[in-house]
Design a protein around this motif. Sequence first.
Motif, PDB file in Angstrom:
ATOM      1  N   PRO A 229       0.883  -1.188  -0.043  1.00 50.00           N
ATOM      2  CA  PRO A 229      -0.084  -0.122   0.150  1.00 50.00           C
ATOM      3  C   PRO A 229       0.841   1.463  -0.056  1.00 50.00           C
ATOM      4  O   PRO A 229       0.117   2.363  -0.139  1.00 50.00           O
ATOM      5  CB  PRO A 229      -0.876  -0.305   1.300  1.00 50.00           C
ATOM      6  N   LEU A 230       2.014   1.113   0.207  1.00 47.07           N
ATOM      7  CA  LEU A 230       3.029   2.502   0.357  1.00 47.07           C
ATOM      8  C   LEU A 230       3.062   2.904  -1.317  1.00 47.07           C
ATOM      9  O   LEU A 230       2.901   4.254  -1.590  1.00 47.07           O
ATOM     10  CB  LEU A 230       4.229   2.089   0.754  1.00 47.07           C
ATOM     11  N   GLY A 231       3.236   2.121  -2.051  1.00 47.84           N
ATOM     12  CA  GLY A 231       3.472   2.613  -3.274  1.00 47.84           C
ATOM     13  C   GLY A 231       2.224   2.558  -4.364  1.00 47.84           C
ATOM     14  O   GLY A 231       0.862   2.255  -3.739  1.00 47.84           O
ATOM     15  N   PRO A 232       2.115   2.853  -5.527  1.00 48.44           N
ATOM     16  CA  PRO A 232       0.894   3.006  -6.292  1.00 48.44           C
ATOM     17  C   PRO A 232       0.049   1.653  -6.471  1.00 48.44           C
ATOM     18  O   PRO A 232       0.878   0.546  -6.556  1.00 48.44           O
ATOM     19  CB  PRO A 232       1.570   3.319  -7.818  1.00 48.44           C
ATOM     20  N   GLY A 233      -1.340   1.558  -6.825  1.00 46.95           N
ATOM     21  CA  GLY A 233      -2.137   0.461  -6.772  1.00 46.95           C
ATOM     22  C   GLY A 233      -3.023   0.282  -5.419  1.00 46.95           C
ATOM     23  O   GLY A 233      -3.894  -0.268  -5.563  1.00 46.95           O
ATOM     24  N   ALA A 234      -2.809   1.092  -4.449  1.00 48.22           N
ATOM     25  CA  ALA A 234      -3.802   1.153  -3.292  1.00 48.22           C
ATOM     26  C   ALA A 234      -4.544   2.334  -3.354  1.00 48.22           C
ATOM     27  O   ALA A 234      -4.160   3.229  -3.752  1.00 48.22           O
ATOM     28  CB  ALA A 234      -2.993   0.759  -2.160  1.00 48.22           C
ATOM     29  N   PRO A 235      -5.785   2.177  -2.658  1.00 46.85           N
ATOM     30  CA  PRO A 235      -6.593   3.445  -2.608  1.00 46.85           C
ATOM     31  C   PRO A 235      -5.732   4.567  -1.803  1.00 46.85           C
ATOM     32  O   PRO A 235      -4.921   4.188  -0.985  1.00 46.85           O
ATOM     33  CB  PRO A 235      -7.626   2.993  -1.921  1.00 46.85           C
ATOM     34  N   PRO A 236      -5.943   5.785  -2.116  1.00 47.03           N
ATOM     35  CA  PRO A 236      -5.157   6.933  -1.699  1.00 47.03           C
ATOM     36  C   PRO A 236      -5.196   6.852  -0.136  1.00 47.03           C
ATOM     37  O   PRO A 236      -4.095   7.116   0.592  1.00 47.03           O
ATOM     38  CB  PRO A 236      -5.546   8.161  -2.022  1.00 47.03           C
ATOM     39  N   LEU A 237      -6.468   6.609   0.512  1.00 50.11           N
ATOM     40  CA  LEU A 237      -6.383   6.612   2.046  1.00 50.11           C
ATOM     41  C   LEU A 237      -5.196   5.531   2.609  1.00 50.11           C
ATOM     42  O   LEU A 237      -4.705   5.702   3.458  1.00 50.11           O
ATOM     43  CB  LEU A 237      -7.548   6.122   2.520  1.00 50.11           C
ATOM     44  N   GLU A 238      -5.575   4.602   1.986  1.00 49.76           N
ATOM     45  CA  GLU A 238      -4.350   3.384   2.586  1.00 49.76           C
ATOM     46  C   GLU A 238      -3.060   3.608   2.242  1.00 49.76           C
ATOM     47  O   GLU A 238      -1.849   3.364   3.093  1.00 49.76           O
ATOM     48  CB  GLU A 238      -4.805   1.852   1.507  1.00 49.76           C
ATOM     49  N   ARG A 239      -2.733   4.365   1.277  1.00 45.09           N
ATOM     50  CA  ARG A 239      -1.234   4.647   0.914  1.00 45.09           C
ATOM     51  C   ARG A 239      -0.864   5.796   2.025  1.00 45.09           C
ATOM     52  O   ARG A 239       0.137   5.813   2.254  1.00 45.09           O
ATOM     53  CB  ARG A 239      -1.150   5.394  -0.474  1.00 45.09           C
ATOM     54  N   LEU A 240      -1.931   6.745   2.331  1.00 47.16           N
ATOM     55  CA  LEU A 240      -1.677   7.734   3.281  1.00 47.16           C
ATOM     56  C   LEU A 240      -1.377   7.005   4.685  1.00 47.16           C
ATOM     57  O   LEU A 240      -0.422   7.563   5.505  1.00 47.16           O
ATOM     58  CB  LEU A 240      -2.679   8.709   3.216  1.00 47.16           C
ATOM     59  N   ARG A 241      -2.022   6.317   5.239  1.00 50.77           N
ATOM     60  CA  ARG A 241      -1.682   5.283   6.380  1.00 50.77           C
ATOM     61  C   ARG A 241      -0.331   4.918   6.289  1.00 50.77           C
ATOM     62  O   ARG A 241       0.366   4.617   7.240  1.00 50.77           O
ATOM     63  CB  ARG A 241      -2.781   4.285   6.582  1.00 50.77           C
ATOM     64  N   ALA A 242      -0.096   4.218   4.985  1.00 51.74           N
ATOM     65  CA  ALA A 242       1.194   3.491   4.942  1.00 51.74           C
ATOM     66  C   ALA A 242       2.397   4.286   5.042  1.00 51.74           C
ATOM     67  O   ALA A 242       3.469   4.154   5.674  1.00 51.74           O
ATOM     68  CB  ALA A 242       1.125   2.553   3.618  1.00 51.74           C
ATOM     69  N   PHE A 243       2.039   5.569   4.456  1.00 52.41           N
ATOM     70  CA  PHE A 243       3.254   6.474   4.194  1.00 52.41           C
ATOM     71  C   PHE A 243       3.568   6.933   5.634  1.00 52.41           C
ATOM     72  O   PHE A 243       4.810   6.805   6.014  1.00 52.41           O
ATOM     73  CB  PHE A 243       2.747   7.526   3.261  1.00 52.41           C
ATOM     74  N   GLY A 244       2.602   7.479   6.328  1.00 53.00           N
ATOM     75  CA  GLY A 244       3.061   7.938   7.786  1.00 53.00           C
ATOM     76  C   GLY A 244       3.795   6.923   8.596  1.00 53.00           C
ATOM     77  O   GLY A 244       4.696   7.305   9.339  1.00 53.00           O
ATOM     78  N   VAL A 245       3.352   5.593   8.661  1.00 47.14           N
ATOM     79  CA  VAL A 245       4.002   4.462   9.474  1.00 47.14           C
ATOM     80  C   VAL A 245       5.311   4.374   8.966  1.00 47.14           C
ATOM     81  O   VAL A 245       6.487   3.969   9.677  1.00 47.14           O
ATOM     82  CB  VAL A 245       3.236   3.215   9.086  1.00 47.14           C
ATOM     83  N   ALA A 246       5.740   4.326   7.481  1.00 42.03           N
ATOM     84  CA  ALA A 246       6.957   4.162   7.137  1.00 42.03           C
ATOM     85  C   ALA A 246       7.826   5.346   7.334  1.00 42.03           C
ATOM     86  O   ALA A 246       9.159   5.186   7.846  1.00 42.03           O
ATOM     87  CB  ALA A 246       7.123   4.200   5.466  1.00 42.03           C
TER      88      ALA A 246
END
Length: 225
Positions: free
Chosen positions: A112-129
């Motif tokens: 979910p960090l990279g493209p292919g996931a919904p933007p909300l999931e990507r935002l969650r994953a981004f912050g944790v990373a």
Amino acid sequence: MLYAVFMSSVLPPCPQPQEPESPQLLEVGTGPEEPCLRADAARNRARLLEAAARLIAEHGVAGVTMEAVAAAAQVGKGTVFRRFGDRTGLLMALLDHSGRRLQADFLGGPPPLGPGAPPLERLRAFGVAVLYRSAEQLDLQLAAQPEPDRRFAHPALGALRTHVTMLLRQIVPDADCDLLAQTLLAYVDPALIHHLTRQRGMPMERLEVGWIDLVARLTGTEPPG
């Protein structure tokens, strides 16, 4: 689930795939004052960064001085100052070097960090990373923080802010996403992470849950079940 991206303090350069929404804003390189280095200058720069990385591994961030880097790289001290300006510039260059891995992951890595996931999931994953990257490199990040007039204008932070803003515009298009992105990035500020983890003893798992909750509250969405 942890979406952590564990990285060493200094990593070799890696490809920087571009995201189609705003490719020109997501380039993290040597900074606006060094748009393109000649091959020999690039090799010298890499040599100095490698010397600085060795000093950190052996002596910690406190062991990184302009004089020590010059001696380790077997160059004159003036060469280090010309390339990086000052100690903060050198430390920021080290963070840029490692930050390219994170940028490559959120621009072109797996979801979910990279493209292919919904933007909300990507935002969650981004912050944790970013949380776990900051915790791993906390001493370096704190030492590298420049004065306020340079801190928020640095290209590395600009790339993170642009990415978060882009995701927010897909999730809450009617919000002031520029300011909302600043609010979210304040949560992963290294000084705050230092205070919460080292001074107050909070576990990283609590900060991770807090990020997910903050994203839900600021975007008006439901947290994951």
